[in-house]
Design an enzyme around this catalytic site. Structure first.
Site, PDB file in Angstrom:
ATOM      1  N   GLU A  47       1.002  -1.267   0.096  1.00 39.84           N
ATOM      2  CA  GLU A  47      -0.252  -0.140   0.019  1.00 39.84           C
ATOM      3  C   GLU A  47       0.979   1.337  -0.076  1.00 39.84           C
ATOM      4  O   GLU A  47       1.781   1.224   0.858  1.00 39.84           O
ATOM      5  CB  GLU A  47      -0.934   0.033   1.317  1.00 39.84           C
ATOM      6  CG  GLU A  47      -2.053   1.148   1.215  1.00 39.84           C
ATOM      7  CD  GLU A  47      -3.024   1.098   2.609  1.00 39.84           C
ATOM      8  OE1 GLU A  47      -2.965   0.079   3.101  1.00 39.84           O
ATOM      9  OE2 GLU A  47      -3.489   2.081   2.742  1.00 39.84           O
ATOM     10  N   ARG A  54       5.390 -12.914   9.572  1.00 45.61           N
ATOM     11  CA  ARG A  54       5.866 -11.556   9.380  1.00 45.61           C
ATOM     12  C   ARG A  54       7.355 -11.596  10.082  1.00 45.61           C
ATOM     13  O   ARG A  54       7.403 -12.300  10.923  1.00 45.61           O
ATOM     14  CB  ARG A  54       5.056 -10.440   9.676  1.00 45.61           C
ATOM     15  CG  ARG A  54       4.589 -10.182  11.237  1.00 45.61           C
ATOM     16  CD  ARG A  54       3.405  -9.340  11.262  1.00 45.61           C
ATOM     17  NE  ARG A  54       3.760  -7.875  10.964  1.00 45.61           N
ATOM     18  CZ  ARG A  54       3.075  -7.270   9.895  1.00 45.61           C
ATOM     19  NH1 ARG A  54       2.129  -7.947   9.251  1.00 45.61           N
ATOM     20  NH2 ARG A  54       3.305  -6.207   9.639  1.00 45.61           N
ATOM     21  N   LYS A  72       4.259   0.952   9.321  1.00 44.27           N
ATOM     22  CA  LYS A  72       4.365   2.337   8.642  1.00 44.27           C
ATOM     23  C   LYS A  72       3.629   3.208   9.608  1.00 44.27           C
ATOM     24  O   LYS A  72       4.263   4.387   9.439  1.00 44.27           O
ATOM     25  CB  LYS A  72       3.840   1.884   7.474  1.00 44.27           C
ATOM     26  CG  LYS A  72       4.560   1.413   6.232  1.00 44.27           C
ATOM     27  CD  LYS A  72       4.118   1.178   4.896  1.00 44.27           C
ATOM     28  CE  LYS A  72       3.002   0.009   4.837  1.00 44.27           C
ATOM     29  NZ  LYS A  72       2.295  -0.134   3.535  1.00 44.27           N
TER      30      LYS A  72
HETATM   31  P1  ATP Z   1       2.680  -2.326   8.102  1.00 41.78           P
HETATM   32  O1  ATP Z   1       1.798  -2.998   9.031  1.00 41.78           O
HETATM   33  O2  ATP Z   1       3.986  -2.117   8.144  1.00 41.78           O
HETATM   34  O3  ATP Z   1       1.881  -1.101   7.814  1.00 41.78           O
HETATM   35  P2  ATP Z   1       1.309  -3.346   5.760  1.00 41.78           P
HETATM   36  O4  ATP Z   1       1.294  -4.866   5.797  1.00 41.78           O
HETATM   37  O5  ATP Z   1       0.204  -2.786   6.007  1.00 41.78           O
HETATM   38  O6  ATP Z   1       2.677  -3.245   6.820  1.00 41.78           O
HETATM   39  P3  ATP Z   1       1.668  -3.413   2.875  1.00 41.78           P
HETATM   40  O7  ATP Z   1       2.221  -2.425   2.252  1.00 41.78           O
HETATM   41  O8  ATP Z   1       0.290  -3.633   2.759  1.00 41.78           O
HETATM   42  O9  ATP Z   1       2.023  -3.190   4.596  1.00 41.78           O
HETATM   43  O10 ATP Z   1       2.383  -4.671   2.834  1.00 41.78           O
HETATM   44  C1  ATP Z   1       3.049  -5.031   1.430  1.00 41.78           C
HETATM   45  C2  ATP Z   1       3.304  -6.630   1.812  1.00 41.78           C
HETATM   46  O11 ATP Z   1       4.216  -6.770   2.664  1.00 41.78           O
HETATM   47  C3  ATP Z   1       2.103  -7.504   2.172  1.00 41.78           C
HETATM   48  O12 ATP Z   1       1.872  -8.596   1.478  1.00 41.78           O
HETATM   49  C4  ATP Z   1       2.338  -7.565   3.810  1.00 41.78           C
HETATM   50  O13 ATP Z   1       1.902  -8.870   4.121  1.00 41.78           O
HETATM   51  C5  ATP Z   1       4.099  -7.499   3.728  1.00 41.78           C
HETATM   52  N1  ATP Z   1       4.459  -7.206   4.684  1.00 41.78           N
HETATM   53  C6  ATP Z   1       4.323  -6.185   5.560  1.00 41.78           C
HETATM   54  N2  ATP Z   1       5.061  -6.183   6.974  1.00 41.78           N
HETATM   55  C7  ATP Z   1       5.750  -7.322   6.560  1.00 41.78           C
HETATM   56  C8  ATP Z   1       6.638  -8.066   7.781  1.00 41.78           C
HETATM   57  N3  ATP Z   1       6.951  -7.268   8.782  1.00 41.78           N
HETATM   58  N4  ATP Z   1       7.218  -9.216   7.279  1.00 41.78           N
HETATM   59  C9  ATP Z   1       6.993  -9.689   6.112  1.00 41.78           C
HETATM   60  N5  ATP Z   1       6.146  -9.272   5.477  1.00 41.78           N
HETATM   61  C10 ATP Z   1       5.446  -8.180   5.457  1.00 41.78           C
HETATM   62 MG    MG Z   2      -1.498  -3.185   4.577  1.00 40.76          MG
END
Ligand code: ATP
Ligand code: MG
Length: 558
Positions: free
Chosen positions: A35, A259, A269
């Site tokens: 995102e 994760r 984020k």
């Molecule tokens: P955050 O919680 O840090 O904002 P998010 O999941 O909202 O992370 P996205 O931009 O939606 O962030 O994530 C893109 C991809 O990266 C998704 O498939 C998510 O599952 C993966 N991802 C995000 N954080 C992690 C992590 N700590 N370890 C592994 N994969 C991750």
């Molecule tokens: Mg997300």
């Protein structure tokens, strides 16, 4: 010797089974779906390495898909940074795609569900909807709008799209099962009204699909075979499958892995944005941030991060990885690639009283003892007056102090053995200068003095030294898991995470330091040029110390 054969991780096992059984003709297509509401962090790197790595391993491709269905938090600055970071990590996507490009298709999917009697427009307030969902042990209660006719729903949804209603006045819900043990099945909201400008579609839309109604369908539109996400999406999977089934579209499947959690930092984020906005750090790419751009600026290499992701592997259970492992990966690599140089961070002057005034000797120093032939060499000017590290002299040294003190001897790296004869103090009692004599027969590489000394110290010729700023970093947080501590995570920020040395002295060979080249400041750690550097004022970042300082702390405490 051949590398030990690795066992397959659970996702590789699934993919190999799919290939064996001929699913999708053995095709493997993945996607990385960030995102664009922030910069990528090291957790994303794990997901990137997994998605791109596993597709490449089985001859498949990976899409970069921006999951930009939320118009409010997203920005093109983030889109650009994400592309830069993925490329920097060493991966190239097949297609650059945007969930927002599917808004027309997703809208049509919603209409199709309404036509099947599987979605309805609900005028209830968010509170009424939440209350009507029941609890995990009690079934929900339908709102009065659940029984609307298909015609009425089609008309209302069209009018929602046309902007006739205010934000929050209505939502579109899937009509599934208000008694399902899976709360996500209790008529989830699939479209909401939001009169907001979108970074790509502008003001075309005022209704936006929810995550659950966008993600699986986007996968399906792109014929993704293996949609890999993190464990928190397990409860969403039945819904993912349900929409695909009802819409009779390409059967993408979702798989989940744990994760990455890392000690001494935060990895969401939202939290990272707070650190930036509240100026606890200088920006998303502050070298203390766990962002990919932060690690890049700090001097981490793409391969060190990929090696790290490889080492931690893929699990089905949540775990926490020690920051030391990441530091180990970069240290191992820089040991092989960094050019050895000398820099004095806390200078004190040494005068070699028996060395001729005005004489300059050009000494040889190998660039890297780990490389073949020492990686070549550079010349280092040696003169009568040198800067040495203040901590390498002690007025009253303890027994096993193998550096300088009254009467003690030590070797100057690449140069001679010196003996400390005297020192000067100012009125406040600070040592201002130390006086040594050197042993002319003890020159490194041609030592006939027969004298053995234990300690070797680094130095820089006063006449030739250049000034530089050196930034020393420590962990951003004082505790292992700031996010799980009581109170605000920001209370646990390490106040000493950045130490700026404004008057370090560097040897002349560092004057043409290169971006992208790593340096080992002998005895001080691995360094790289910072992006704040100018030809007038060089600025170096310490990427990592030579040894794991935190492991020592732990041992000391035990
Ligand atoms: P955050 O919680 O840090 O904002 P998010 O999941 O909202 O992370 P996205 O931009 O939606 O962030 O994530 C893109 C991809 O990266 C998704 O498939 C998510 O599952 C993966 N991802 C995000 N954080 C992690 C992590 N700590 N370890 C592994 N994969 C991750
Ligand atoms: Mg997300």
């Amino acid at each position: 010797m051949s590398e030990e054969k690795k066992t397959l991780n659970f996702l590789e096992e699934i993919i190999e089974e799919d290939i064996r059984s001929g699913k999708h003709g053995g095709r493997v297509q993945t996607r990385f779906p960030p995102e664009p509401n922030g910069y990528l962090h090291i957790g994303h790197a794990k997901s990137i390495c997994l998605n791109f790595g596993i597709a490449a391993k089985y001859g498949g491709k990976t899409n970069l898909r921006f999951d930009d269905t939320n118009p409010v938090t997203e920005d093109t600055e983030y889109v650009d940074s994400i592309k830069e970071d993925v490329r920097w990590l060493g991966f190239e996507w097949e297609n650059e795609l945007y969930a927002s490009d599917y808004f027309d298709q997703l809208y049509a999917f919603a209409v199709a569900l309404i036509q099947k009697g599987l979605a309805y427009v609900d005028d209830s307030t968010p509170e009424q909807i939440a209350a009507g969902k029941g609890t995990p042990t009690e079934p929900g209660i339908p709102t009065p709008y659940r029984s609307r006719t298909i015609e009425e729903n089609l008309d209302l949804f069209t009018r929602m799209k046309n902007g006739e209603f205010a934000d929050g006045a209505k939502v579109l819900r899937a009509k599934i099962d208000l008694a399902s043990p899976n709360m996500h099945f209790r008529d989830p909201i699939i479209y909401r009204i939001k009169h907001a400008h979108h970074h790509r579609t502008g003001d075309k839309w005022c209704v936006y699909p929810m995550y659950d109604f966008a993600h699986g369908q986007s996968d399906s539109i792109e014929n993704i075979t293996h949609s890999i996400c993190t464990l928190e999406f397990i409860p969403h999977r039945p819904l993912y499958d349900w929409f695909i089934e009802q819409l009779e579209i390409f059967p993408s499947r979702q798989f989940e892995f744990a994760r990455l959690n890392l000690t001494y930092t935060v990895m969401s984020k939202r939290k990272l944005l707070q650190l930036v906005n509240e100026k606890h750090v200088s920006g998303w790419n502050d070298p203390r941030m766990p962002t990919i751009s932060g690690f890049r600026r700090r001097g981490y290499t793409p391969s060190s991060i990929r090696t790290f992701c490889d080492k931690i592997g893929i699990q089905k259970r949540e775990n926490v990885i020690d920051m030391s492992l990441l530091e180990f990966c970069i240290r191992e690599e820089l040991n092989k690639t960094a050019l050895r140089r000398m820099a004095v961070l806390d200078p004190i002057k040494m005068v070699i009283t028996n060395y001729p005034e005005g004489q300059v000797e050009e000494l040889e120093g190998e660039n890297n003892p780990e490389a073949e032939n020492g990686g070549g060499s550079r010349t280092i000017p040696f003169t009568r007056e040198l800067w040495i590290e203040r901590e390498d002299f002690m007025e009253h040294p303890p027994k096993k102090f193998f550096r300088l003190g009254p009467g003690l001897m030590a070797r100057l790296k690449h140069a001679y053995i010196v003996k400390c004869e005297d020192f000067k103090k100012d009125e406040a009692g600070n040592i201002t200068e130390i006086h040594c004599t050197y042993i002319p027969e003890s020159k490194s590489g041609a030592d006939t003095s027969g004298i053995n000394v234990k300690g070797t110290i680094h130095w820089v010729s006063v006449q030739h030294a250049a000034k530089a700023e050196v930034r020393l970093y420590d962990r951003l947080f004082k505790v292992e898991n700031p996010a799980s501590e009581e109170g605000d995570f920001k209370e646990y920020i390490n106040p000493d995470s950045l130490q700026v040395v404004t008057d370090a002295y560097i040897e002349p060979a560092l004057l043409d330091a290169d971006n992208g080249q790593a340096y080992q400041f002998i005895r001080k750690g691995y360094f790289c040029l910072d992006t704040d550097s100018t030809p007038e004022k060089l600025v170096f970042n310490r990427t990592v110390t030579l040894k794991d300082a935190w492991a020592k702390e732990v041992k000391k405490a035990q």
